[in-house]
Design a protein around this motif. Structure first.
Motif, PDB file in Angstrom:
ATOM      1  N   ASN A 298       5.103  -1.082 -10.618  1.00 11.56           N
ATOM      2  CA  ASN A 298       5.064   0.460 -10.511  1.00 11.56           C
ATOM      3  C   ASN A 298       4.369   0.914 -11.665  1.00 11.56           C
ATOM      4  O   ASN A 298       4.620   1.617 -12.703  1.00 11.56           O
ATOM      5  CB  ASN A 298       6.657   1.084 -10.636  1.00 11.56           C
ATOM      6  CG  ASN A 298       7.349   0.641 -11.871  1.00 11.56           C
ATOM      7  OD1 ASN A 298       7.679  -0.462 -11.979  1.00 11.56           O
ATOM      8  ND2 ASN A 298       7.575   1.730 -12.596  1.00 11.56           N
TER       9      ASN A 298
ATOM     10  N   VAL B 113       4.857   1.063  -5.800  1.00 12.12           N
ATOM     11  CA  VAL B 113       4.498  -0.294  -6.176  1.00 12.12           C
ATOM     12  C   VAL B 113       3.464  -0.919  -5.585  1.00 12.12           C
ATOM     13  O   VAL B 113       2.982  -0.721  -4.356  1.00 12.12           O
ATOM     14  CB  VAL B 113       5.910  -1.062  -5.582  1.00 12.12           C
ATOM     15  CG1 VAL B 113       5.816  -2.668  -5.751  1.00 12.12           C
ATOM     16  CG2 VAL B 113       7.290  -0.439  -6.316  1.00 12.12           C
TER      17      VAL B 113
ATOM     18  N   GLU C   5       9.970   1.517  -2.783  1.00 12.85           N
ATOM     19  CA  GLU C   5       8.509   0.841  -3.348  1.00 12.85           C
ATOM     20  C   GLU C   5       7.667   1.934  -2.917  1.00 12.85           C
ATOM     21  O   GLU C   5       6.739   1.983  -3.796  1.00 12.85           O
ATOM     22  CB  GLU C   5       8.252  -0.409  -2.567  1.00 12.85           C
ATOM     23  CG  GLU C   5       8.993  -1.823  -2.851  1.00 12.85           C
ATOM     24  CD  GLU C   5       9.248  -2.848  -2.085  1.00 12.85           C
ATOM     25  OE1 GLU C   5       9.783  -3.926  -2.390  1.00 12.85           O
ATOM     26  OE2 GLU C   5       8.849  -2.559  -1.062  1.00 12.85           O
TER      27      GLU C   5
ATOM     28  N   CYS D  27       8.708  -4.918 -10.622  1.00 12.21           N
ATOM     29  CA  CYS D  27       9.459  -4.640  -9.286  1.00 12.21           C
ATOM     30  C   CYS D  27       9.728  -5.568  -8.516  1.00 12.21           C
ATOM     31  O   CYS D  27       8.837  -6.076  -7.612  1.00 12.21           O
ATOM     32  CB  CYS D  27       8.654  -3.615  -8.715  1.00 12.21           C
ATOM     33  SG  CYS D  27       8.826  -1.943  -9.535  1.00 12.21           S
TER      34      CYS D  27
ATOM     35  N   LEU E 231      14.298  -2.220  -9.469  1.00  9.78           N
ATOM     36  CA  LEU E 231      14.052  -2.213  -7.987  1.00  9.78           C
ATOM     37  C   LEU E 231      15.639  -2.401  -7.254  1.00  9.78           C
ATOM     38  O   LEU E 231      15.629  -1.311  -6.464  1.00  9.78           O
ATOM     39  CB  LEU E 231      13.287  -2.989  -7.375  1.00  9.78           C
ATOM     40  CG  LEU E 231      12.796  -2.758  -5.756  1.00  9.78           C
ATOM     41  CD1 LEU E 231      12.114  -1.372  -5.760  1.00  9.78           C
ATOM     42  CD2 LEU E 231      11.639  -3.740  -5.553  1.00  9.78           C
TER      43      LEU E 231
END
Length: 502
Positions: free
Chosen positions: A183, A138, A133, A101, A488
């Motif tokens: 993630n 994340v 996020e 990410c 992302l």
């Protein structure tokens, strides 16, 4: 057999990284019906226990063959007919990727704004990065999670002159090495279906149709009125007030083209009536071209097995270098991202690959239809390394030189051994042109831009030029690819467009 019409306030085409987020955010409003149509299988709530192990296991990239569209490159450049993996499953590529990410660079998004896409500058997107996020949970790897291989990679990169970064997601950090944000939740690849759909599945506003492909959008006087779909029980038509296409860089332009939205000449050749002559549909295709360097592994097996015996989890992807080629600007234009792989259980053998990716490619390809039939594969010409002055190749060759230097530094060199002949023989520009592959990041085929841009397909809100209620909200709208894995950034696109629609 055509089924009775369904009705939905909003129909979302594609339940991948972007589509799951768009459908989930809209359904959370609880004041409209949302129909999500996904060509792949819908495994439902993660808590129900129906998800396959390989899609959950965040240690390795999932088995592509089980959930893949089967696309192949039709380009004259790069490895001939190489697969262009795209996930055919709810959650899309977020359900089987390497869980990386990254945000990219401030220059990426400020560049989108400068090209006439108002509202897409970095500072305006920061709230959407934060939302995405949080949804994907994340995080960064704990020091105890870093494998001996990736620890050695980081040390070797630093010896090669690259600074240790404090945060690879610092949009102003132009060069640096580190472990990537991911993630991953308790060892599970936390995809967008889990993050965005699971919380709203029981609210009564969302319907998910899995194993169902979209044929085309039907339009009347510039307005999408219905969508033709084909599911396990046959064909059906969905009457709808709004349509959001999230089928990805390959799927979204294909849906528009079958609907009569695209270059008039190309549509006419396929017997498709032109509704809107938009020359940009299917064009501006680009990805980060990659060359893979492969190594004999040497002592890698012993190091990784010892790590496992101590009770640690051997993630195959962790370390990344943001580097700058000698011809580059003050910004980075390279990714070097070593990873490991392991053979079958009965013949466990760790292998090492060091891919080098050009993060600022100039070359542009295209996607076109091979037929008006929705099940016919599109023609995908990635056109890697075809820019007039071979600047893309120059960047890659410079990156290969740096990667080979890194591979010779200890303790990494002792773990991975010598470069295998299959990649060691790649030494000149034509070798690179023949060896190029993709970084799994296709973008741009429904380019976002003002109507004055002849290649633009959607406006700054994602609305298809000339239409009243048809939107695209996925990686296909990206005008210029960011310096990042696109999972992302694609999610940020979905978050921003759906916020504007709300």
């Amino acid at each position: 057999m055509t089924q009775k019409n369904r009705i939905a306030d909003t129909t979302v085409i594609g339940g991948g990284t972007a589509g799951a987020a768009v459908a989930g955010r809209l359904a959370a409003q609880a004041n409209q019906s949302v129909l999500l149509v996904e060509a792949g299988h819908d495994y439902g709530l993660v808590s129900a226990g129906q998800w396959p192990t390989d899609l959950l296991d965040a240690r390795v990239v999932a088995d592509h063959e089980r959930h893949d569209w089967g696309y192949t490159s039709a380009a004259r450049t790069g490895q001939l007919n190489h697969p262009l993996q795209r996930a055919k499953v709810i959650g899309g590529c977020s359900a089987h990727n390497g869980c990386i990410c990254l945000r990219g660079s401030r220059a990426d998004y400020d560049g989108w704004e400068a090209a006439g896409n108002h509202g897409w500058a970095t500072d305006e997107l920061l709230p959407f990065f934060h939302k995405a996020e949080i949804a994907l949970c994340v995080r960064t790897f704990a020091p105890t999670e870093i494998t001996p291989f990736h620890a050695a990679c980081l040390e070797a990169m630093i010896q090669a002159g690259l600074p240790l970064g404090t945060d690879l997601n610092d949009l102003d950090e132009d060069v640096g090495v580190g472990t990537s944000p991911v993630n991953i939740v308790d060892g599970i690849r936390w995809n967008t279906a889990m993050a965005y759909l699971d919380p709203v599945r029981d609210r009564g506003c969302l319907t998910v149709l899995g194993d169902t492909i979209v044929d085309k959008i039907n339009l009347t006087q510039g307005r999408g009125t219905s969508v033709d779909i084909i599911g396990p029980s046959g064909g059906a038509t969905v009457d709808t007030n709004r349509i959001i296409v999230c089928a990805g860089a390959y799927g979204s332009p294909a849906v528009l083209l079958r609907s009569g939205i695209g270059p008039a000449y190309d549509l006419r050749c396929l017997g498709i009536a032109t509704v809107f002559d938009l020359p940009g549909v299917g064009h501006n295709l680009h990805d980060h071209p990659v060359v893979n360097l492969r190594y004999s592994s040497a002592e890698l097996f012993s190091a990784m097995e010892a790590f496992v015996l101590k009770g640690h989890v051997p993630f195959t992807e962790q370390s990344i270098a943001k580097a700058r080629s000698t011809d580059g600007t003050e910004l980075y234009d390279l990714h070097i991202y070593p990873f490991t792989s392991v053979g079958p259980t009965d013949d466990r053998r760790w292998a090492c690959t060091i891919p080098v990716a050009n993060m600022t490619p100039l070359s542009r390809g295209s996607l076109s239809l091979s037929s008006s039939e929705p099940t016919a594969p599109p023609i995908i010409d990635t056109a890697y390394l075809t820019d007039a002055d071979d600047e893309d190749i120059s960047v890659l060759m410079n990156g290969m030189e740096l990667a080979r230097e890194i591979a010779q530094n200890q303790p990494l060199a002792g773990l991975i051994g010598d470069e295998l002949p299959s990649s060691a023989q790649c030494v000149n520009s034509e070798d690179v042109r023949r060896s190029g592959l993709h970084y799994y990041h296709p973008v741009g085929t429904c380019k976002m831009g003002p109507s004055s841009d002849p290649q633009a397909v959607v406006d700054e809100l994602g609305k298809v030029h000339g239409t009243d209620n048809i939107y695209v909200a996925d990686a296909s709208v990206i005008p210029t690819i960011p310096r990042a894995n696109t999972n992302l950034p694609t999610l940020v696109i979905a978050e921003r467009i759906v916020e504007c629609l709300r």
